[in-house]
Motif scaffolding. Structure first.
Motif, PDB file in Angstrom:
ATOM      1  N   HIS A  33      -0.178   8.003  -3.540  1.00  0.00           N
ATOM      2  CA  HIS A  33      -0.611   6.877  -3.952  1.00  0.00           C
ATOM      3  C   HIS A  33      -1.582   6.019  -2.608  1.00  0.00           C
ATOM      4  O   HIS A  33      -1.580   6.289  -1.423  1.00  0.00           O
ATOM      5  N   TYR A  40      -3.602   1.100 -10.486  1.00  0.00           N
ATOM      6  CA  TYR A  40      -3.030   1.590 -10.251  1.00  0.00           C
ATOM      7  C   TYR A  40      -3.006   3.031 -10.986  1.00  0.00           C
ATOM      8  O   TYR A  40      -2.648   3.787 -11.075  1.00  0.00           O
ATOM      9  N   ARG A 141       5.039   4.157  -7.526  1.00  0.00           N
ATOM     10  CA  ARG A 141       3.379   4.506  -7.085  1.00  0.00           C
ATOM     11  C   ARG A 141       3.872   5.820  -6.889  1.00  0.00           C
ATOM     12  O   ARG A 141       4.611   6.367  -6.130  1.00  0.00           O
ATOM     13  N   GLY A 142       2.666   6.345  -7.721  1.00  0.00           N
ATOM     14  CA  GLY A 142       2.105   7.988  -7.406  1.00  0.00           C
ATOM     15  C   GLY A 142       3.342   8.469  -8.279  1.00  0.00           C
ATOM     16  O   GLY A 142       3.146  10.498  -7.598  1.00  0.00           O
TER      17      GLY A 142
END
Length: 166
Positions: A33, A40, A141-142
């Motif tokens: 990320h 996002y 996230r990621g």
């Protein structure tokens, strides 16, 4: 003196734990990320090499005083009026981000429609049904999970409706 044994917690995020517990087929996609990326969802699509039409973002809105989850393609926007209509409401507005985080148990940019702390009414954009699989946040996230739209609908109890717009 006997020690209390701690119950082993399953590995993964609450979203992946929920998918595994349900016996649903899914694939995890992980990527690095970049905090400076402006979106996002677009970052996820680019990093995974997947069309933005198949990557869905999870948004939390307030519909007539009830927090409601909207799952729409990252390539488009949420139609708040259509979301309200899909759940029999009159008015919708985006929820306060801090309230969304507290209620779902996830951080903004990593809110998953699966494995939330409190199960919220959920609406999945009808465009998801055009794909064999879609990707949604796996809870951080990621990290994304890819699964069949029917499985996503069943596990979240989602209503399927046209709530996205270009």
């Amino acid at each position: 003196m006997a020690r209390k044994q701690r119950k082993q917690q399953p590995a993964g995020t609450p979203a992946t734990v929920a998918l595994t517990a349900a016996g649903v087929a899914y694939t995890v996609h992980s990527y690095d990320h970049d905090p400076s990326h402006p979106s996002y969802g677009e970052e996820a699509a680019e990093a995974m090499g997947v069309s933005p039409d198949r990557v869905f973002k999870t948004l939390v809105a307030d519909v007539d005083g009830t927090l409601t989850v909207a799952v729409v393609p990252v390539a488009g926007r949420l139609d708040l009026k259509a979301l309200a209509s899909a759940v029999g409401g009159k008015r919708a507005a985006m929820a306060d981000p801090a309230l969304a985080e507290r209620t779902t148990g996830y951080v903004r940019g990593g809110i998953s429609p699966l494995g939330q702390r409190k199960r919220l009414p959920t609406v999945l954009d009808a465009s998801a049904c055009a794909h064999a699989t879609v990707c949604v946040s796996a809870g951080r996230r990621g990290l994304e999970v890819e699964l069949a739209p029917d499985d996503l609908t069943e596990l979240t109890g989602a209503v399927v409706a046209p709530i996205g717009r270009a």
